[in-house]
Design a protein around this motif. Structure first.
Motif, PDB file in Angstrom:
ATOM      1  N   THR A 219      11.493  55.471  39.665  1.00  0.00           N
ATOM      2  CA  THR A 219      11.745  54.912  41.128  1.00  0.00           C
ATOM      3  C   THR A 219      10.786  53.608  40.272  1.00  0.00           C
ATOM      4  O   THR A 219      10.494  52.478  41.300  1.00  0.00           O
ATOM      5  CB  THR A 219      11.079  55.005  42.466  1.00  0.00           C
ATOM      6  OG1 THR A 219       9.670  55.880  42.094  1.00  0.00           O
ATOM      7  CG2 THR A 219      11.968  55.834  42.120  1.00  0.00           C
ATOM      8  N   LYS A 220       9.811  53.663  39.215  1.00  0.00           N
ATOM      9  CA  LYS A 220       9.278  52.595  39.310  1.00  0.00           C
ATOM     10  C   LYS A 220       7.737  52.398  39.982  1.00  0.00           C
ATOM     11  O   LYS A 220       6.882  51.805  40.236  1.00  0.00           O
ATOM     12  CB  LYS A 220       9.611  50.961  38.512  1.00  0.00           C
ATOM     13  CG  LYS A 220      11.133  51.508  38.134  1.00  0.00           C
ATOM     14  CD  LYS A 220      11.050  51.358  36.794  1.00  0.00           C
ATOM     15  CE  LYS A 220      11.765  51.463  35.898  1.00  0.00           C
ATOM     16  NZ  LYS A 220      11.770  51.378  34.772  1.00  0.00           N
ATOM     17  N   LYS A 221       8.062  53.866  40.513  1.00  0.00           N
ATOM     18  CA  LYS A 221       5.839  53.111  41.766  1.00  0.00           C
ATOM     19  C   LYS A 221       5.039  54.236  41.151  1.00  0.00           C
ATOM     20  O   LYS A 221       5.337  55.495  41.005  1.00  0.00           O
ATOM     21  CB  LYS A 221       7.107  53.929  42.822  1.00  0.00           C
ATOM     22  CG  LYS A 221       7.688  53.045  43.851  1.00  0.00           C
ATOM     23  CD  LYS A 221       8.313  53.497  45.200  1.00  0.00           C
ATOM     24  CE  LYS A 221       9.251  52.479  46.178  1.00  0.00           C
ATOM     25  NZ  LYS A 221       9.558  53.617  46.956  1.00  0.00           N
ATOM     26  N   ARG A 222       4.652  54.050  41.362  1.00  0.00           N
ATOM     27  CA  ARG A 222       3.156  54.857  41.325  1.00  0.00           C
ATOM     28  C   ARG A 222       2.931  56.134  42.035  1.00  0.00           C
ATOM     29  O   ARG A 222       2.008  56.253  42.789  1.00  0.00           O
ATOM     30  CB  ARG A 222       1.431  54.066  40.744  1.00  0.00           C
ATOM     31  CG  ARG A 222       1.019  54.721  40.007  1.00  0.00           C
ATOM     32  CD  ARG A 222      -0.175  54.025  40.514  1.00  0.00           C
ATOM     33  NE  ARG A 222       0.005  52.770  39.263  1.00  0.00           N
ATOM     34  CZ  ARG A 222      -0.735  52.716  37.501  1.00  0.00           C
ATOM     35  NH1 ARG A 222      -0.767  53.859  37.455  1.00  0.00           N
ATOM     36  NH2 ARG A 222      -0.593  51.652  37.066  1.00  0.00           N
ATOM     37  N   ASN A 223       3.839  56.595  42.245  1.00  0.00           N
ATOM     38  CA  ASN A 223       3.074  58.583  43.109  1.00  0.00           C
ATOM     39  C   ASN A 223       4.238  59.301  42.341  1.00  0.00           C
ATOM     40  O   ASN A 223       4.857  60.198  42.816  1.00  0.00           O
ATOM     41  CB  ASN A 223       3.773  57.724  44.784  1.00  0.00           C
ATOM     42  CG  ASN A 223       5.558  57.583  44.150  1.00  0.00           C
ATOM     43  OD1 ASN A 223       6.347  57.017  43.218  1.00  0.00           O
ATOM     44  ND2 ASN A 223       6.530  57.573  45.151  1.00  0.00           N
ATOM     45  N   LEU A 224       3.840  59.755  41.220  1.00  0.00           N
ATOM     46  CA  LEU A 224       4.366  60.902  40.300  1.00  0.00           C
ATOM     47  C   LEU A 224       4.157  61.945  40.878  1.00  0.00           C
ATOM     48  O   LEU A 224       5.202  63.138  40.889  1.00  0.00           O
ATOM     49  CB  LEU A 224       4.734  60.219  38.529  1.00  0.00           C
ATOM     50  CG  LEU A 224       5.750  61.883  38.351  1.00  0.00           C
ATOM     51  CD1 LEU A 224       7.252  61.460  38.536  1.00  0.00           C
ATOM     52  CD2 LEU A 224       5.287  60.992  36.523  1.00  0.00           C
ATOM     53  N   SER A 225       3.022  61.994  40.761  1.00  0.00           N
ATOM     54  CA  SER A 225       2.675  63.876  41.166  1.00  0.00           C
ATOM     55  C   SER A 225       3.242  63.953  43.084  1.00  0.00           C
ATOM     56  O   SER A 225       3.979  64.959  43.039  1.00  0.00           O
ATOM     57  CB  SER A 225       1.161  63.327  41.673  1.00  0.00           C
ATOM     58  OG  SER A 225       0.586  62.913  42.616  1.00  0.00           O
ATOM     59  N   LEU A 226       3.351  62.847  43.575  1.00  0.00           N
ATOM     60  CA  LEU A 226       3.840  63.289  45.019  1.00  0.00           C
ATOM     61  C   LEU A 226       5.165  63.516  45.121  1.00  0.00           C
ATOM     62  O   LEU A 226       5.594  64.313  45.863  1.00  0.00           O
ATOM     63  CB  LEU A 226       4.269  61.804  45.816  1.00  0.00           C
ATOM     64  CG  LEU A 226       4.726  62.119  46.933  1.00  0.00           C
ATOM     65  CD1 LEU A 226       3.571  63.168  48.386  1.00  0.00           C
ATOM     66  CD2 LEU A 226       4.705  60.531  47.931  1.00  0.00           C
ATOM     67  N   ALA A 227       6.281  62.981  43.629  1.00  0.00           N
ATOM     68  CA  ALA A 227       7.390  62.894  43.532  1.00  0.00           C
ATOM     69  C   ALA A 227       7.713  64.505  43.053  1.00  0.00           C
ATOM     70  O   ALA A 227       8.316  64.845  43.252  1.00  0.00           O
ATOM     71  CB  ALA A 227       8.038  62.081  42.833  1.00  0.00           C
ATOM     72  N   ARG A 228       6.867  64.666  42.074  1.00  0.00           N
ATOM     73  CA  ARG A 228       6.951  66.441  41.495  1.00  0.00           C
ATOM     74  C   ARG A 228       6.578  67.039  42.753  1.00  0.00           C
ATOM     75  O   ARG A 228       7.358  68.119  43.192  1.00  0.00           O
ATOM     76  CB  ARG A 228       6.463  65.856  40.363  1.00  0.00           C
ATOM     77  CG  ARG A 228       6.454  65.559  39.403  1.00  0.00           C
ATOM     78  CD  ARG A 228       5.868  65.637  38.047  1.00  0.00           C
ATOM     79  NE  ARG A 228       6.172  65.735  36.875  1.00  0.00           N
ATOM     80  CZ  ARG A 228       5.458  65.087  35.814  1.00  0.00           C
ATOM     81  NH1 ARG A 228       4.068  65.051  36.284  1.00  0.00           N
ATOM     82  NH2 ARG A 228       6.160  64.349  35.070  1.00  0.00           N
TER      83      ARG A 228
END
Length: 279
Positions: A219-228
């Protein structure tokens, strides 16, 4: 005898050189922002090396021959720093990056008006040198402890934190590996039965600067921990765990465990409520 020594020396040099993996990123004139096509090439390169046992990474920035020496030193350092930031945003262990240096300008080797623009373009670059361990190091197995399934099946209280072991993600993504899905299936069976507990699903990332989140490459968003965390939340819900018993939270890199970087690409369950049986 002399020729034999030369052959041995060249063989040694060739073997040593084979260990290094190089990649170049090219920049526009006077720019240190990475062009979109070059960033795509860089991310592809990261995907090729992310599973290697890396000893060290060196990042060197360069400029063409235009501009003053002081200007070129600053610009070349900015270019090197920009590349390091991409490594950090994509969960690469910064401790293996031993050099991030701006080297200033590269002098023209050929003075030919027809080649001038092309040569200058090739000189506006950052060179990445990756040195893997050869052979790769043996991984040390952690001491055995209670499994995730055993912990979830036992006595739980509010505040208990359980790491979902062997639930792994692709570096820079929230995609579960095939093996992780099989493991999560077993965890889901337990949680479907444990209707007495409510819990948060907390996602974590590794290797970013400070406590920042990593960038989700999809997604190119800085929210990888939330996405996981949401990936695990959705997976458990699909397997029958009621959504009203769960919340998902991104913890960025606020709680690194130390040790191997992959240990910080993790998801944990934190018990928020336990319903006691009625007497």
């Amino acid at each position: 005898m002399k020729s034999l020594l030369v052959v041995i020396y060249l063989s040694f040099q060739f073997a040593f050189a084979q260990k290094e993996i190089k990649h170049q990123v090219y920049f526009l004139t006077d720019e240190y922002q990475i062009p979109e096509t070059e960033e795509s090439r860089l991310l592809l390169f990261l995907s090729e090396i992310e599973n290697m046992d890396i000893q060290k990474i060196s990042i060197y920035g360069f400029c063409d021959d235009r501009g003053s020496d002081s200007y070129n030193l600053v610009l070349s350092q900015q270019r090197a720093d920009a590349i390091k930031e991409v490594f950090s945003n994509n969960e690469f262990d910064e401790s293996v990056i031993t050099n991030v240096d701006g080297k200033g300008e590269i002098l023209l080797n050929v003075v030919n008006d027809n080649d001038l623009y092309k040569i200058r373009g090739l000189n506006r670059k950052v060179e990445i040198i990756v040195q893997p361990y050869d052979p790769p190091r043996e991984k040390v197995e952690p001491p055995k402890k209670e499994t995730t399934e055993e912990l979830l099946s036992g006595d739980l209280k509010e505040g208990d934190k359980i790491q979902l072991e062997n639930i792994l993600f692709r570096t820079g993504y929230s995609y579960l590996t095939k093996e992780s899905k099989a493991k999560l299936d077993e965890i889901a069976k337990i949680l479907v039965k444990r209707t007495d507990i409510y819990f948060n699903i907390e996602g974590h990332v590794c290797c970013t600067q400070g406590a920042r989140d990593a960038i989700d490459r999809k997604t190119k968003k800085r929210n990888l921990s939330l996405a996981r965390a949401k990936t695990v939340y959705d997976y458990l819900a699909d397997k029958g765990v009621k959504r009203y018993r769960m919340r998902f939270v991104g913890q960025r890199r606020k709680f690194p465990l130390g040790g191997e970087p992959e240990l910080d690409r993790r998801v944990e369950i934190v018990v928020t409520r336990v319903i006691k049986p009625k007497n």
